[in-house]
Enzyme design. Structure first.
Site, short mmCIF file in Angstrom:
data_model
loop_
_atom_site.label_atom_id
_atom_site.label_comp_id
_atom_site.label_asym_id
_atom_site.label_seq_id
_atom_site.Cartn_x
_atom_site.Cartn_y
_atom_site.Cartn_z
N LYS A 78 37.04 34.59 32.02
CA LYS A 78 36.00 34.65 31.25
C LYS A 78 35.45 33.66 31.62
CE LYS A 78 32.94 36.49 27.63
NZ LYS A 78 32.95 37.21 25.86
N SER A 152 31.10 40.51 25.53
CA SER A 152 29.76 40.43 27.17
C SER A 152 31.86 39.82 27.76
CB SER A 152 29.62 38.85 26.05
OG SER A 152 31.03 38.31 25.78
N SER A 176 33.41 41.57 21.58
CA SER A 176 33.02 41.47 23.36
C SER A 176 34.41 42.02 23.56
CB SER A 176 32.41 39.61 23.24
OG SER A 176 31.01 39.81 22.69
#
Length: 445
Positions: A78, A152, A176
Protein backbone atom coordinates in the site's frame (compact mmCIF):
# COMPACT_ATOMS: atom_id res chain seq x y z
CA UNK A 1 5.38 -25.37 -17.27
CA UNK A 2 3.48 -24.78 -14.04
CA UNK A 3 1.49 -21.57 -13.86
CA UNK A 4 1.97 -19.89 -10.48
CA UNK A 5 -0.62 -17.19 -11.00
CA UNK A 6 -3.66 -17.96 -8.86
CA UNK A 7 -1.66 -20.04 -6.37
CA UNK A 8 -1.54 -19.08 -2.72
CA UNK A 9 1.52 -17.64 -1.02
CA UNK A 10 1.79 -20.86 0.99
CA UNK A 11 1.88 -22.96 -2.19
CA UNK A 12 4.36 -20.69 -3.97
CA UNK A 13 6.77 -20.48 -1.04
CA UNK A 14 6.75 -24.27 -0.62
CA UNK A 15 7.50 -24.76 -4.33
CA UNK A 16 10.39 -22.27 -4.25
CA UNK A 17 11.87 -23.77 -1.09
CA UNK A 18 11.69 -27.23 -2.67
CA UNK A 19 13.24 -25.97 -5.96
CA UNK A 20 10.11 -26.79 -7.96
CA UNK A 21 9.98 -23.14 -8.98
CA UNK A 22 12.36 -20.20 -9.04
CA UNK A 23 11.56 -16.76 -7.64
CA UNK A 24 12.23 -15.24 -11.06
CA UNK A 25 9.70 -17.39 -12.92
CA UNK A 26 7.05 -16.79 -10.24
CA UNK A 27 7.60 -13.04 -10.28
CA UNK A 28 7.80 -12.88 -14.08
CA UNK A 29 4.45 -14.64 -14.44
CA UNK A 30 2.79 -12.17 -12.10
CA UNK A 31 4.41 -9.18 -13.80
CA UNK A 32 3.06 -10.43 -17.14
CA UNK A 33 -0.42 -10.61 -15.66
CA UNK A 34 -0.08 -7.10 -14.24
CA UNK A 35 0.93 -5.79 -17.65
CA UNK A 36 -2.02 -7.53 -19.27
CA UNK A 37 -4.79 -6.72 -16.80
CA UNK A 38 -3.96 -3.78 -14.55
CA UNK A 39 -5.13 -1.27 -17.14
CA UNK A 40 -8.65 -2.55 -16.38
CA UNK A 41 -8.19 -2.85 -12.62
CA UNK A 42 -6.01 0.14 -11.64
CA UNK A 43 -4.41 -1.61 -8.68
CA UNK A 44 -0.90 -0.18 -9.01
CA UNK A 45 0.56 3.30 -8.91
CA UNK A 46 4.07 1.94 -9.45
CA UNK A 47 5.11 -1.43 -10.88
CA UNK A 48 8.75 -2.30 -10.07
CA UNK A 49 9.22 -4.78 -12.93
CA UNK A 50 12.98 -4.57 -13.40
CA UNK A 51 13.75 -4.14 -9.70
CA UNK A 52 11.43 -7.01 -8.75
CA UNK A 53 13.14 -9.43 -11.12
CA UNK A 54 16.55 -8.44 -9.76
CA UNK A 55 15.29 -8.91 -6.20
CA UNK A 56 13.83 -12.29 -7.15
CA UNK A 57 17.31 -13.38 -8.25
CA UNK A 58 18.71 -12.15 -4.94
CA UNK A 59 16.17 -14.30 -3.08
CA UNK A 60 17.13 -17.32 -5.18
CA UNK A 61 20.78 -16.82 -4.22
CA UNK A 62 20.11 -16.68 -0.49
CA UNK A 63 21.72 -19.39 1.58
CA UNK A 64 18.63 -19.67 3.75
CA UNK A 65 16.20 -20.10 0.84
CA UNK A 66 14.96 -23.42 2.18
CA UNK A 67 13.84 -21.78 5.42
CA UNK A 68 12.08 -18.66 4.10
CA UNK A 69 8.34 -18.60 4.89
CA UNK A 70 7.59 -16.35 1.88
CA UNK A 71 10.31 -17.59 -0.49
CA UNK A 72 9.78 -15.94 -3.88
CA UNK A 73 6.25 -14.73 -3.12
CA UNK A 74 5.29 -11.53 -5.04
CA UNK A 75 3.69 -8.92 -2.78
CA UNK A 76 2.10 -5.52 -3.33
CA UNK A 77 2.54 -2.69 -0.81
CA UNK A 78 0.00 0.00 0.00
CA UNK A 79 1.32 3.41 -0.99
CA UNK A 80 1.47 4.79 2.55
CA UNK A 81 4.27 2.47 3.69
CA UNK A 82 7.87 3.24 2.78
CA UNK A 83 9.57 1.05 0.19
CA UNK A 84 13.29 1.70 -0.17
CA UNK A 85 14.09 3.56 -3.40
CA UNK A 86 10.45 4.42 -4.18
CA UNK A 87 8.40 7.55 -3.56
CA UNK A 88 5.49 7.34 -1.11
CA UNK A 89 2.72 9.55 -2.50
CA UNK A 90 -0.24 8.42 -0.34
CA UNK A 91 -2.61 9.13 -3.23
CA UNK A 92 -1.80 12.85 -3.32
CA UNK A 93 -0.16 15.53 -5.41
CA UNK A 94 0.81 17.32 -2.19
CA UNK A 95 3.20 14.68 -0.86
CA UNK A 96 6.96 14.83 -1.58
CA UNK A 97 8.50 12.98 -4.51
CA UNK A 98 11.63 12.05 -2.57
CA UNK A 99 12.38 8.29 -2.66
CA UNK A 100 12.40 6.50 0.69
CA UNK A 101 15.86 5.60 2.00
CA UNK A 102 14.61 2.69 4.14
CA UNK A 103 11.79 0.17 4.10
CA UNK A 104 9.06 0.45 6.69
CA UNK A 105 9.62 -2.32 9.23
CA UNK A 106 6.67 -4.35 7.90
CA UNK A 107 8.09 -4.20 4.36
CA UNK A 108 11.50 -5.15 5.72
CA UNK A 109 9.99 -8.16 7.47
CA UNK A 110 8.27 -9.32 4.30
CA UNK A 111 11.54 -9.05 2.38
CA UNK A 112 13.50 -10.81 5.12
CA UNK A 113 10.98 -13.67 4.83
CA UNK A 114 11.74 -13.97 1.08
CA UNK A 115 8.92 -11.91 -0.44
CA UNK A 116 9.53 -9.78 -3.54
CA UNK A 117 7.89 -6.33 -3.76
CA UNK A 118 6.43 -5.93 -7.25
CA UNK A 119 4.76 -2.56 -6.77
CA UNK A 120 2.97 0.11 -4.76
CA UNK A 121 -0.81 0.24 -4.89
CA UNK A 122 -3.35 3.01 -5.41
CA UNK A 123 -5.07 4.66 -2.44
CA UNK A 124 -7.40 7.64 -1.96
CA UNK A 125 -5.67 10.87 -0.98
CA UNK A 126 -4.11 10.52 2.49
CA UNK A 127 -5.97 7.20 2.79
CA UNK A 128 -9.07 9.02 4.02
CA UNK A 129 -12.00 7.48 2.16
CA UNK A 130 -13.55 4.08 1.46
CA UNK A 131 -13.13 4.46 -2.32
CA UNK A 132 -9.67 4.39 -3.91
CA UNK A 133 -9.26 6.99 -6.63
CA UNK A 134 -7.36 10.22 -7.17
CA UNK A 135 -4.64 11.89 -9.16
CA UNK A 136 -2.63 8.64 -9.41
CA UNK A 137 -5.42 6.34 -10.60
CA UNK A 138 -8.64 4.50 -9.75
CA UNK A 139 -8.69 1.05 -8.14
CA UNK A 140 -11.65 -0.99 -9.38
CA UNK A 141 -13.23 -4.15 -8.03
CA UNK A 142 -12.03 -6.99 -10.29
CA UNK A 143 -15.36 -8.78 -9.78
CA UNK A 144 -17.24 -5.77 -11.15
CA UNK A 145 -15.00 -3.10 -12.62
CA UNK A 146 -17.86 -0.60 -12.67
CA UNK A 147 -17.56 -0.55 -8.85
CA UNK A 148 -14.82 0.75 -6.59
CA UNK A 149 -12.49 -1.75 -4.97
CA UNK A 150 -13.08 0.12 -1.70
CA UNK A 151 -10.58 1.94 0.41
CA UNK A 152 -8.28 2.93 1.54
CA UNK A 153 -6.31 -0.28 0.83
CA UNK A 154 -8.27 -0.56 -2.42
CA UNK A 155 -5.35 -1.00 -4.78
CA UNK A 156 -3.85 -3.73 -2.61
CA UNK A 157 -7.17 -5.60 -2.47
CA UNK A 158 -7.74 -5.21 -6.22
CA UNK A 159 -4.26 -6.58 -6.93
CA UNK A 160 -4.90 -9.75 -4.93
CA UNK A 161 -8.47 -10.28 -6.17
CA UNK A 162 -7.31 -9.93 -9.78
CA UNK A 163 -4.53 -12.48 -9.26
CA UNK A 164 -1.85 -9.85 -9.94
CA UNK A 165 -0.16 -10.91 -6.69
CA UNK A 166 -1.09 -13.68 -4.25
CA UNK A 167 -0.92 -11.38 -1.19
CA UNK A 168 -0.63 -7.70 -0.33
CA UNK A 169 0.06 -5.38 2.59
CA UNK A 170 -2.40 -2.71 3.70
CA UNK A 171 -3.61 -0.98 6.83
CA UNK A 172 -6.84 -0.14 8.57
CA UNK A 173 -7.70 3.03 10.50
CA UNK A 174 -11.50 3.07 10.07
CA UNK A 175 -11.98 -0.12 8.04
CA UNK A 176 -9.39 0.37 5.32
CA UNK A 177 -8.47 -3.33 5.15
CA UNK A 178 -11.88 -4.80 5.84
CA UNK A 179 -13.85 -2.60 3.41
CA UNK A 180 -11.87 -3.49 0.26
CA UNK A 181 -11.46 -7.10 1.39
CA UNK A 182 -15.24 -7.41 1.71
CA UNK A 183 -15.78 -5.82 -1.71
CA UNK A 184 -13.18 -7.98 -3.43
CA UNK A 185 -13.79 -11.36 -1.76
CA UNK A 186 -10.59 -11.50 0.32
CA UNK A 187 -9.55 -12.49 3.81
CA UNK A 188 -8.02 -9.82 6.02
CA UNK A 189 -7.34 -9.21 9.67
CA UNK A 190 -6.86 -5.92 11.44
CA UNK A 191 -4.77 -6.96 14.42
CA UNK A 192 -4.95 -5.39 17.85
CA UNK A 193 -2.43 -2.75 18.97
CA UNK A 194 1.18 -3.84 19.30
CA UNK A 195 0.84 -7.08 17.31
CA UNK A 196 2.27 -5.61 14.08
CA UNK A 197 4.37 -2.43 13.91
CA UNK A 198 2.17 0.48 12.90
CA UNK A 199 2.70 2.98 10.09
CA UNK A 200 3.93 6.54 10.21
CA UNK A 201 0.33 7.80 10.44
CA UNK A 202 -1.69 5.89 13.02
CA UNK A 203 -4.70 8.20 13.46
CA UNK A 204 -4.17 8.36 17.23
CA UNK A 205 -3.32 4.67 17.45
CA UNK A 206 -6.35 3.43 15.53
CA UNK A 207 -4.56 2.28 12.37
CA UNK A 208 -2.94 -1.15 12.14
CA UNK A 209 -1.04 -2.86 9.33
CA UNK A 210 -2.26 -6.22 8.10
CA UNK A 211 -2.50 -8.71 5.22
CA UNK A 212 -4.86 -9.08 2.28
CA UNK A 213 -5.04 -12.69 1.09
CA UNK A 214 -7.27 -15.21 -0.66
CA UNK A 215 -7.17 -17.83 2.12
CA UNK A 216 -7.16 -17.94 5.91
CA UNK A 217 -3.96 -19.97 5.79
CA UNK A 218 -2.19 -17.17 3.92
CA UNK A 219 -3.61 -14.57 6.32
CA UNK A 220 -2.15 -16.51 9.26
CA UNK A 221 1.19 -16.88 7.45
CA UNK A 222 1.49 -13.17 6.63
CA UNK A 223 0.36 -12.09 10.07
CA UNK A 224 3.07 -14.31 11.57
CA UNK A 225 5.71 -12.66 9.37
CA UNK A 226 4.45 -9.14 10.04
CA UNK A 227 4.21 -9.78 13.79
CA UNK A 228 7.61 -11.54 13.81
CA UNK A 229 6.10 -14.37 15.84
CA UNK A 230 4.14 -17.47 14.90
CA UNK A 231 0.38 -17.08 15.09
CA UNK A 232 -0.56 -20.53 16.33
CA UNK A 233 -3.32 -22.57 14.77
CA UNK A 234 -5.99 -23.04 17.44
CA UNK A 235 -7.73 -26.34 18.10
CA UNK A 236 -10.54 -26.44 15.49
CA UNK A 237 -12.76 -28.41 17.87
CA UNK A 238 -12.70 -25.66 20.52
CA UNK A 239 -16.15 -24.12 20.97
CA UNK A 240 -16.59 -20.35 21.12
CA UNK A 241 -19.43 -18.21 22.40
CA UNK A 242 -20.52 -16.35 19.25
CA UNK A 243 -22.78 -13.31 19.30
CA UNK A 244 -24.62 -12.60 16.04
CA UNK A 245 -25.64 -9.01 15.35
CA UNK A 246 -27.33 -7.63 12.24
CA UNK A 247 -27.62 -4.11 13.60
CA UNK A 248 -25.70 -1.15 12.18
CA UNK A 249 -23.67 0.63 14.87
CA UNK A 250 -24.60 3.96 13.24
CA UNK A 251 -28.19 5.00 13.84
CA UNK A 252 -30.22 5.47 10.68
CA UNK A 253 -28.05 3.27 8.43
CA UNK A 254 -29.75 0.06 7.31
CA UNK A 255 -27.99 -3.19 6.42
CA UNK A 256 -29.25 -4.66 3.14
CA UNK A 257 -30.56 -8.19 2.74
CA UNK A 258 -27.54 -9.88 1.07
CA UNK A 259 -25.34 -8.97 4.04
CA UNK A 260 -27.88 -9.99 6.70
CA UNK A 261 -28.47 -13.26 4.84
CA UNK A 262 -24.73 -13.95 4.77
CA UNK A 263 -24.51 -13.47 8.53
CA UNK A 264 -27.46 -15.75 9.21
CA UNK A 265 -26.00 -18.50 7.02
CA UNK A 266 -22.55 -18.11 8.58
CA UNK A 267 -24.11 -18.32 12.04
CA UNK A 268 -25.88 -21.53 11.09
CA UNK A 269 -22.59 -23.07 9.92
CA UNK A 270 -20.84 -22.10 13.13
CA UNK A 271 -23.66 -23.57 15.18
CA UNK A 272 -23.31 -26.86 13.28
CA UNK A 273 -19.56 -26.72 13.92
CA UNK A 274 -20.25 -26.82 17.66
CA UNK A 275 -20.08 -23.15 18.65
CA UNK A 276 -22.60 -21.62 21.06
CA UNK A 277 -24.31 -19.09 18.80
CA UNK A 278 -26.83 -16.51 19.97
CA UNK A 279 -28.39 -13.31 18.60
CA UNK A 280 -27.13 -10.33 20.60
CA UNK A 281 -26.37 -6.68 19.74
CA UNK A 282 -23.46 -4.81 21.32
CA UNK A 283 -24.61 -1.73 23.28
CA UNK A 284 -23.45 0.83 20.73
CA UNK A 285 -23.93 4.38 22.06
CA UNK A 286 -25.98 6.89 20.08
CA UNK A 287 -22.92 9.15 20.12
CA UNK A 288 -20.88 6.66 18.05
CA UNK A 289 -21.46 8.49 14.75
CA UNK A 290 -20.06 11.74 16.14
CA UNK A 291 -17.15 9.95 17.82
CA UNK A 292 -16.30 8.23 14.55
CA UNK A 293 -16.50 11.46 12.55
CA UNK A 294 -14.33 13.32 15.06
CA UNK A 295 -11.55 10.71 14.96
CA UNK A 296 -11.78 10.22 11.18
CA UNK A 297 -11.46 13.92 10.41
CA UNK A 298 -8.93 14.70 13.17
CA UNK A 299 -6.58 12.03 11.83
CA UNK A 300 -6.71 13.69 8.42
CA UNK A 301 -6.12 17.13 9.95
CA UNK A 302 -2.88 15.90 11.53
CA UNK A 303 -1.71 14.20 8.31
CA UNK A 304 -2.44 17.30 6.19
CA UNK A 305 -0.79 19.75 8.56
CA UNK A 306 2.62 19.78 6.89
CA UNK A 307 1.33 19.64 3.30
CA UNK A 308 0.56 22.41 0.80
CA UNK A 309 -3.21 22.52 1.07
CA UNK A 310 -3.50 24.10 -2.37
CA UNK A 311 -2.40 20.75 -3.81
CA UNK A 312 -4.96 18.72 -1.86
CA UNK A 313 -8.33 17.84 -3.36
CA UNK A 314 -11.37 19.73 -2.12
CA UNK A 315 -12.85 16.80 -0.18
CA UNK A 316 -9.56 16.31 1.68
CA UNK A 317 -9.23 20.01 2.50
CA UNK A 318 -12.74 20.11 3.95
CA UNK A 319 -12.20 16.85 5.86
CA UNK A 320 -9.02 18.26 7.44
CA UNK A 321 -10.69 21.59 8.22
CA UNK A 322 -13.53 19.83 10.02
CA UNK A 323 -11.04 17.68 11.90
CA UNK A 324 -8.90 20.55 13.20
CA UNK A 325 -11.59 21.49 15.69
CA UNK A 326 -11.57 17.92 17.09
CA UNK A 327 -7.81 17.26 17.38
CA UNK A 328 -7.37 18.27 21.02
CA UNK A 329 -10.46 16.36 22.14
CA UNK A 330 -9.47 13.25 20.21
CA UNK A 331 -5.90 13.32 21.51
CA UNK A 332 -7.18 12.97 25.09
CA UNK A 333 -8.44 9.47 24.28
CA UNK A 334 -11.43 9.87 26.60
CA UNK A 335 -14.06 8.98 23.99
CA UNK A 336 -12.26 5.78 23.03
CA UNK A 337 -11.82 4.77 26.65
CA UNK A 338 -15.53 5.37 27.29
CA UNK A 339 -16.46 3.23 24.28
CA UNK A 340 -14.22 0.39 25.47
CA UNK A 341 -15.75 0.53 28.94
CA UNK A 342 -19.22 0.37 27.43
CA UNK A 343 -18.50 -2.59 25.13
CA UNK A 344 -16.16 -4.72 27.31
CA UNK A 345 -18.99 -6.28 29.40
CA UNK A 346 -20.54 -7.58 26.17
CA UNK A 347 -17.33 -9.49 25.45
CA UNK A 348 -17.36 -10.95 28.95
CA UNK A 349 -20.32 -12.98 27.67
CA UNK A 350 -19.08 -13.65 24.12
CA UNK A 351 -15.73 -14.63 22.60
CA UNK A 352 -16.52 -13.62 19.01
CA UNK A 353 -18.92 -11.12 17.47
CA UNK A 354 -20.26 -11.98 13.99
CA UNK A 355 -21.67 -9.08 11.94
CA UNK A 356 -22.08 -8.07 8.30
CA UNK A 357 -18.84 -6.70 6.89
CA UNK A 358 -20.65 -3.96 4.96
CA UNK A 359 -24.17 -2.57 4.81
CA UNK A 360 -24.45 -2.54 1.01
CA UNK A 361 -22.38 -3.01 -2.12
CA UNK A 362 -19.64 -0.53 -2.89
CA UNK A 363 -20.24 2.73 -4.79
CA UNK A 364 -19.56 3.13 -8.48
CA UNK A 365 -15.92 3.52 -9.52
CA UNK A 366 -15.96 7.23 -10.28
CA UNK A 367 -14.05 10.45 -9.70
CA UNK A 368 -15.11 10.69 -6.05
CA UNK A 369 -12.09 12.89 -5.35
CA UNK A 370 -13.71 15.56 -7.54
CA UNK A 371 -17.04 15.40 -5.70
CA UNK A 372 -18.11 17.28 -2.61
CA UNK A 373 -17.09 16.40 0.93
CA UNK A 374 -20.60 15.68 2.24
CA UNK A 375 -21.41 13.43 -0.70
CA UNK A 376 -18.27 11.41 0.01
CA UNK A 377 -18.97 11.15 3.74
CA UNK A 378 -22.54 9.99 3.17
CA UNK A 379 -21.50 7.42 0.56
CA UNK A 380 -18.85 6.01 2.89
CA UNK A 381 -21.08 5.95 5.96
CA UNK A 382 -24.03 4.36 4.19
CA UNK A 383 -22.05 1.41 2.87
CA UNK A 384 -19.52 0.90 5.65
CA UNK A 385 -20.89 1.69 9.12
CA UNK A 386 -19.74 -1.58 10.74
CA UNK A 387 -15.96 -1.24 10.69
CA UNK A 388 -15.09 1.98 12.64
CA UNK A 389 -16.11 0.88 16.18
CA UNK A 390 -13.31 -1.69 16.29
CA UNK A 391 -10.66 0.87 15.35
CA UNK A 392 -11.95 3.11 18.11
CA UNK A 393 -11.74 0.28 20.65
CA UNK A 394 -8.49 -1.06 19.16
CA UNK A 395 -9.80 -4.63 19.05
CA UNK A 396 -8.90 -7.13 16.30
CA UNK A 397 -11.40 -7.66 13.50
CA UNK A 398 -11.55 -9.70 10.30
CA UNK A 399 -13.43 -9.62 7.02
CA UNK A 400 -14.17 -13.06 5.58
CA UNK A 401 -15.83 -13.79 2.19
CA UNK A 402 -19.22 -15.46 2.52
CA UNK A 403 -21.85 -15.71 -0.20
CA UNK A 404 -22.46 -13.47 -3.18
CA UNK A 405 -24.37 -10.32 -4.01
CA UNK A 406 -27.10 -10.32 -6.69
CA UNK A 407 -24.49 -8.92 -9.10
CA UNK A 408 -22.31 -11.99 -8.57
CA UNK A 409 -19.66 -10.04 -6.67
CA UNK A 410 -18.58 -11.39 -3.27
CA UNK A 411 -20.39 -10.76 -0.01
CA UNK A 412 -18.64 -10.91 3.39
CA UNK A 413 -19.02 -11.13 7.15
CA UNK A 414 -16.99 -9.54 9.95
CA UNK A 415 -15.53 -11.28 13.01
CA UNK A 416 -14.50 -9.26 16.09
CA UNK A 417 -12.81 -10.22 19.36
CA UNK A 418 -11.00 -8.75 22.33
CA UNK A 419 -7.25 -7.94 22.25
CA UNK A 420 -5.18 -11.09 21.88
CA UNK A 421 -7.92 -13.02 20.06
CA UNK A 422 -6.33 -12.94 16.59
CA UNK A 423 -5.69 -16.72 16.58
CA UNK A 424 -9.27 -17.44 17.68
CA UNK A 425 -10.72 -15.22 14.93
CA UNK A 426 -8.55 -16.98 12.35
CA UNK A 427 -9.74 -20.37 13.63
CA UNK A 428 -13.39 -19.38 13.28
CA UNK A 429 -12.71 -17.91 9.83
CA UNK A 430 -11.04 -21.15 8.79
CA UNK A 431 -14.14 -23.12 9.75
CA UNK A 432 -16.27 -20.84 7.58
CA UNK A 433 -13.80 -21.31 4.73
CA UNK A 434 -13.82 -25.11 5.06
CA UNK A 435 -17.60 -25.37 5.19
CA UNK A 436 -18.35 -22.67 2.63
CA UNK A 437 -15.43 -22.44 0.15
CA UNK A 438 -15.14 -19.32 -1.96
CA UNK A 439 -13.61 -18.57 -5.35
CA UNK A 440 -10.18 -17.05 -4.78
CA UNK A 441 -9.85 -14.59 -7.64
CA UNK A 442 -12.14 -12.77 -10.05
CA UNK A 443 -12.73 -14.29 -13.52
CA UNK A 444 -11.15 -11.47 -15.52
CA UNK A 445 -10.23 -13.68 -18.46
Amino acid sequence: MTNWVGRTATEIAAAVREKRATPREVVAEHLARIERLDGRVGAFRVVRAEAALAEADEVAARGDLGELPLAGVPVAIKDNLAVRGETMRVGSAATPETPATEDHVTVARLRAAGAVVVGLTNVPELCVFGTSEGVHGTARNPWDTSRTAGGSSGGSAAAVAAGLVPVALGNDGMGSLRIPAANCGLVTIKPGPGVVPAGTSTWFGMSENGPLTTTVEDARLLLSVLADTEVVRKDPSAAHRVAVSLRSPIAGVAVTKPYTTAVREAAELLMKAGHRVRRADPPYPLSLSLTSLAHWTAGTAVDAESLDRRLLTRRTRVHAAVGRRFVNTVQSGEARQALRRRLEPFFDEYDVLLTPALARRSPQAAAWHERGWLRNVLANTNYSPLTPPWNLTGWPAMSVPFGTLPSGAPCAVQLVGLPGSEADLLAVAEQLEERHPWQRTAPLE
